[in-house]
Design a protein around this motif. Structure first.
Motif, PDB file in Angstrom:
ATOM      1  N   LEU A 103       0.855  -1.183   0.000  1.00 17.17           N
ATOM      2  CA  LEU A 103       0.000   0.000   0.000  1.00 17.17           C
ATOM      3  C   LEU A 103       0.897   1.242   0.000  1.00 17.17           C
ATOM      4  CD1 LEU A 103      -3.255   0.717   1.790  1.00 17.17           C
ATOM      5  CD2 LEU A 103      -1.354   2.256   2.264  1.00 17.17           C
ATOM      6  N   GLN A 104       0.647   2.148  -0.947  1.00 16.52           N
ATOM      7  CA  GLN A 104       1.461   3.359  -1.083  1.00 16.52           C
ATOM      8  C   GLN A 104       0.555   4.587  -1.003  1.00 16.52           C
ATOM      9  OE1 GLN A 104       4.780   3.701  -4.030  1.00 16.52           O
ATOM     10  NE2 GLN A 104       3.468   5.270  -4.950  1.00 16.52           N
ATOM     11  N   ALA A 105       0.889   5.517  -0.099  1.00 12.49           N
ATOM     12  CA  ALA A 105       0.131   6.760   0.077  1.00 12.49           C
ATOM     13  C   ALA A 105       1.022   7.945  -0.253  1.00 12.49           C
ATOM     14  CB  ALA A 105      -0.382   6.865   1.507  1.00 12.49           C
ATOM     15  N   THR A 106       0.527   8.854  -1.111  1.00  9.45           N
ATOM     16  CA  THR A 106       1.303  10.029  -1.506  1.00  9.45           C
ATOM     17  C   THR A 106       0.467  11.282  -1.319  1.00  9.45           C
ATOM     18  OG1 THR A 106       0.612   9.751  -3.810  1.00  9.45           O
ATOM     19  CG2 THR A 106       2.713   8.784  -3.174  1.00  9.45           C
ATOM     20  N   VAL A 107       1.093  12.304  -0.716  1.00 16.22           N
ATOM     21  CA  VAL A 107       0.483  13.613  -0.509  1.00 16.22           C
ATOM     22  C   VAL A 107       1.546  14.654  -0.832  1.00 16.22           C
ATOM     23  CG1 VAL A 107      -0.793  15.098   1.079  1.00 16.22           C
ATOM     24  CG2 VAL A 107      -0.808  12.627   1.411  1.00 16.22           C
ATOM     25  N   VAL A 108       1.160  15.687  -1.549  1.00 17.10           N
ATOM     26  CA  VAL A 108       2.114  16.741  -1.898  1.00 17.10           C
ATOM     27  C   VAL A 108       2.679  17.356  -0.625  1.00 17.10           C
ATOM     28  CG1 VAL A 108       2.390  18.994  -2.986  1.00 17.10           C
ATOM     29  CG2 VAL A 108       0.990  17.243  -4.083  1.00 17.10           C
ATOM     30  N   GLY A 109       4.008  17.420  -0.518  1.00 15.01           N
ATOM     31  CA  GLY A 109       4.672  18.006   0.634  1.00 15.01           C
ATOM     32  C   GLY A 109       4.963  17.025   1.754  1.00 15.01           C
ATOM     33  N   TYR A 110       4.571  15.731   1.590  1.00 21.30           N
ATOM     34  CA  TYR A 110       4.778  14.728   2.627  1.00 21.30           C
ATOM     35  C   TYR A 110       5.612  13.570   2.081  1.00 21.30           C
ATOM     36  CZ  TYR A 110       1.254  16.984   5.538  1.00 21.30           C
ATOM     37  OH  TYR A 110       0.556  17.875   6.300  1.00 21.30           O
ATOM     38  N   ARG A 111       6.239  12.834   2.984  1.00 16.47           N
ATOM     39  CA  ARG A 111       6.965  11.637   2.598  1.00 16.47           C
ATOM     40  C   ARG A 111       5.978  10.588   2.108  1.00 16.47           C
ATOM     41  NH1 ARG A 111      11.514   9.903   6.834  1.00 16.47           N
ATOM     42  NH2 ARG A 111      12.008   8.630   5.015  1.00 16.47           N
ATOM     43  N   THR A 112       6.395   9.808   1.142  1.00 19.12           N
ATOM     44  CA  THR A 112       5.562   8.714   0.644  1.00 19.12           C
ATOM     45  C   THR A 112       5.542   7.586   1.664  1.00 19.12           C
ATOM     46  OG1 THR A 112       6.045   9.259  -1.647  1.00 19.12           O
ATOM     47  CG2 THR A 112       5.256   7.033  -1.199  1.00 19.12           C
ATOM     48  N   GLY A 113       4.324   7.123   1.990  1.00 17.68           N
ATOM     49  CA  GLY A 113       4.189   6.039   2.957  1.00 17.68           C
ATOM     50  C   GLY A 113       3.966   4.707   2.257  1.00 17.68           C
TER      51      GLY A 113
END
Length: 834
Positions: A103-113
């Motif tokens: 599972l990969q979570a991406t948000v602008v300005g944040y580290r990819t989880g």
């Protein structure tokens, strides 16, 4: 009979809505109907497996909405399925074949989880709970430059402004903070306007408040949320929308806190202390803020009026000094009764004093006969002293169901008592050709208010991505205003009076939301019953009145995800602006005999239909742009009407009378854009611009026809440069072109602010230097005109102020713009989640 009347009222409301859509936007109804009916029915079918969770900011546990969450095949990292987080940060990836994934979570300005997950027949539905992301870090040589949340982020349905990154509000109040919020303006009296309309509702932590903006310190604010098209869950009041002020609340374990002291030029001081203790089930928080604000100001009025062949000219010049002291306390606790149930108690007492001095020189002359008007030629010296006591008591309850993610029950009760006492003493010199005579006047204002509300909200998941929400709310408001006037020599008319006003609002709402492929939608309906009663002790027209009305307020949202980083959204809502207690008070205030103020007990509520179309695009590396097209149609518009030919029956002279009237309708439509980007590794900018047309049409007793319109342009620029890892420099500029009113316009506003922040003491401390209104250009001017008259009013408040402040953080509290350690000091973290 009452039930029959209510049904007729509902049918009338529905008929009015149908006529509105048929006459103005018939295509919209077809677009929404066809779009919703054509949604894939298969979206509701049970899938093979699903993965759900909630994405949060690791620093403050705030939800991360509209983030991209995807499942990649563990063997080859190929894409399998994806979803986007909701406003609450919740997500659900459905119809996933059994197997092993990342599972990969991406948000602008944040580290990819990233996190490994597996679905099987034994575990077909995987609930991950809260997943926390840290802000991103980019390596440059031996230094790690940490990404931060943008000052302004646009989530289509609302704009979120991170106040902790706005250095130009350091040491100020909520008024200073809102000056830098896109689409928002604040005048010299603290009145807030959104997209040119003053009918905006202010919330604090999601609840309506009566606290003045100047009583709320900027140091206590975390975010500002601007909601221009609220859903049916929100109160329907506020035709321009809602501004929600989110206060800070630490949740780190143990003791945490922050102490701040700020001094400004010419007698301005502010100190604050914020404390927080979190251990196990208990989270206790408290804050104290002291403020002394001493400001000078001046203004003028120039008016020319012609009636019956006679032309009168009025000239007024005023100057003054206002000194205010405020003490604000905030105490509260969160207690986890069980892992699923939380209780929050908050008490916020406030005590304020004020001392004001104002000198007004007035000259009034009939230039047709070259004769001065005795009553209009005066020197008035006012001294003002008063106190205000207020407290907010709030109790909140929250219940979750771990076995049913997204199911939630919340309840809250709020009670706010308010007491104020103000005394204004005036010495009045009447000038004439023979001699000067002096009179003395005294005004005493004793006001009491009791404000209470209770609310219950329930959210129930429906299927894999759908949900419905039901809620109810009760509001009670009581105002008691006692006004005492004495004069030497005694006047023919005694304006002393007492006014008592009651308002009761009962509301219920329901919403339904779901997702179908790339589409998501939400439909809502709110019902509000309003009962009001006013009693004026004096014998004036409409001294006693009652009113009762029932309204329906629909809302709708339709969104489409063009890609993982771009979304388009269409929304509609109907809202109301009810006249307040002061506007309905039918008494005439003659404290200034040249400028009377009269309430209007016959005022009716104004209603607005609001339509918005938004598009948001992320470009990576902290860059994004969003655009919104909006259209507002307002009925029964309430506006201020100035009558310079009013014959005062007491003095038997013509003076200016100001009152509020329903004049017709108002239309606003235009475009708004918000963008932000990092130009270099140390330089970031955010820009907000808007252009809209405002049209006011109707009629009033003093103006047989009103037809006023213009194009309005606004612009805001925020530029932040970080030359070192401990130093930030920030420059902001605000511009707004003239905005028309029913009888004139509010004139151009422009200002620039500068601030610098240096972190010291291993980032436990910060030194801040701020200059507000750098060029000293901030003024609040407006003109008014109509058949036979024109006037120009200017107001200038002391605004160019130099502030120097120091902040010290202890415990686990971190600097708002704290930098990470060097590369060799960074802890290992291969997943990105915390």
């Amino acid at each position: 009979m009452k039930l029959v009347g209510e049904r007729k009222g509902l049918r009338a409301e529905a008929a009015a809505l149908v006529r509105f859509f048929n006459a103005r936007i018939p295509a919209l109804a077809w677009v929404l109907a066809v779009g919703l009916l054509s949604l894939p029915l298969g979206a509701m079918a049970q899938s093979t497996g699903s993965v759900a969770g909630k994405l949060l900011d690791a620093a403050d546990n705030q939800p991360l909405p509209f983030a991209s969450v995807v499942l990649l095949r563990a063997a080859d990292s190929s894409f399998v399925a994806g979803a986007q987080t909701l406003e609450s940060g919740a997500f659900s990836v459905d119809k996933v074949p059994f197997g092993s994934y990342v599972l990969q979570a991406t948000v602008v300005g944040y580290r990819t989880g990233r996190r490994p997950v597996a679905l099987s027949a034994a575990v077909p539905m995987l609930e991950l709970g809260a997943l926390r992301l840290r802000v991103a870090a980019t390596k440059l040589g031996e230094v790690v430059v940490q990404g931060q949340r943008q000052i302004v982020s646009d989530n289509l349905d609302k704009k979120v402004i991170d106040v902790t990154k706005d250095l130009t509000a350091t040491g100020g109040t909520a008024s200073d903070v809102l000056q830098n919020v896109p689409s928002v303006t604040v005048d010299q009296n603290g009145a807030v306007s959104l997209r040119g309309s003053s009918n905006v509702k202010i919330f604090v932590d999601g609840k309506p408040t009566s606290v003045a903006l100047d009583q709320l310190p900027a140091s206590s604010i975390q975010n500002i949320e601007v909601v221009t098209n609220p859903s049916s869950r929100y109160d329907a009041e506020g035709t321009a929308g809602i501004i929600n002020i989110v206060l800070k609340k630490e949740r780190e374990d143990g003791w945490n806190g922050q102490a701040t002291a700020t001094a400004g030029t010419r007698g301005k001081y502010n100190t604050s202390l914020n404390l927080n203790y979190h251990q196990g089930k208990l989270n206790v928080f408290g804050a104290y803020d002291f403020r002394q604000d001493r400001r000078t100001g001046y203004g003028s009025v120039r008016q020319r009026a012609t009636a019956n062949g006679q032309t009168t000219v009025l000239s007024q010049d005023r100057s003054g000094l206002n000194t205010g002291l405020s003490h604000n306390v905030r105490l509260g606790l969160d207690y986890a009764i069980t892992p699923e149930q939380t209780l929050t108690l908050t008490v916020q007492p406030r005590f304020n004093t004020q001392r004001n001095r104002e000198d007004i020189i007035s000259s009034q002359e009939n230039i047709t006969t070259n004769m001065p008007i005795a009553l209009g030629n005066t020197n008035r010296y006012n001294t003002n002293a008063g106190t205000a006591r207020q407290a907010d008591f709030s109790l909140d309850y929250r219940r979750l169901w771990p076995a049913q993610k997204r199911r939630e029950l919340t309840a809250n009760v709020v009670y706010t008592p308010v007491l104020s006492h103000i005394v204004v003493n005036s010495a009045v010199d009447y000038r004439n050709d023979v001699a000067w005579t002096t009179g003395h006047q005294s005004q005493t204002f004793d006001d009491q208010a009791d404000l209470a509300s209770a609310q219950l909200d329930y959210v129930m998941p429906l299927g894999e991505k759908g949900r419905y929400e039901l809620g109810a709310k009760s509001i009670s408001r009581r105002y008691d205003s006692d006004y005492l006037f004495t004069s030497q020599p005694a006047q023919v008319f005694d304006p002393s009076n007492r006014y008592v006003y009651h308002e009761y609002i009962q509301a219920a709402y329901g919403t339904y939301a779901n997702v179908a492929g790339a589409f998501s939608y939400q439909l809502g309906l709110r019902l509000e019953q309003t009962n009001t009663k006013g009693d004026q002790s004096t014998d004036v027209p409409n001294a006693h009145f009652t009113r009762s009305y029932l309204n329906l307020f629909p809302s709708a949202v339709l969104a489409y995800d063009l890609s993982q980083d771009q979304r388009v959204q269409l929304s509609y809502s109907r809202r109301v602006q009810r006249p307040n207690a002061d506007e309905l008070n039918p008494f005439t205030d003659r404290s200034d005999p040249l400028n009377l103020r009269t309430g209007n007990a016959t005022l009716m509520p104004e209603y607005v239909h609001s339509l918005e179309l938004g598009d948001q695009k992320f470009f990576g590396a902290g860059s994004s742009i969003s655009g919104t097209a909006f259209y507002r149609y307002e009925q029964n518009t309430i506006t201020n009407i100035r009558d310079p030919f009013f014959l005062d029956p007491v003095s038997n002279t013509r003076v200016t009378n100001n009152t509020r009237l329903n004049i017709g309708h108002e239309i606003s439509y235009g475009l708004e854009a918000v963008g932000s980007t990092a130009l270099t590794s140390i330089w970031k900018i955010s820009v907000n611009t808007s252009a809209f047309r405002r049209i006011i049409q109707g009629s009033a007793p003093t103006n047989t026809d009103i037809n006023n319109s213009n194009f309005v342009y606004t612009g805001r620029l925020n530029s932040t440069v970080s030359p070192t890892k401990l130093l930030d420099l920030q420059l902001s500029a605000n511009y707004r072109s003239p905005v028309v009113t029913a009888q004139g316009s509010r004139l151009t506003q422009f200002s620039m602010d500068f601030a610098a922040k240096q972190n010291v003491l291993k980032e436990k401390g910060s030194i801040t230097l701020r200059v507000s209104d750098l060029l000293n250009t901030q003024q609040f001017n407006f003109n008014a005109y109509g058949p036979g008259f024109e006037s120009l009013t200017r107001n200038k408040r002391e605004s160019r102020i130099l502030y120097l402040g120091f902040t010290y953080r202890f415990g686990n509290a971190k600097a708002d713009n704290s930098r990470p350690k060097r590369k060799d000091e960074q802890p290992e973290d291969t997943r990105g989640f915390e």
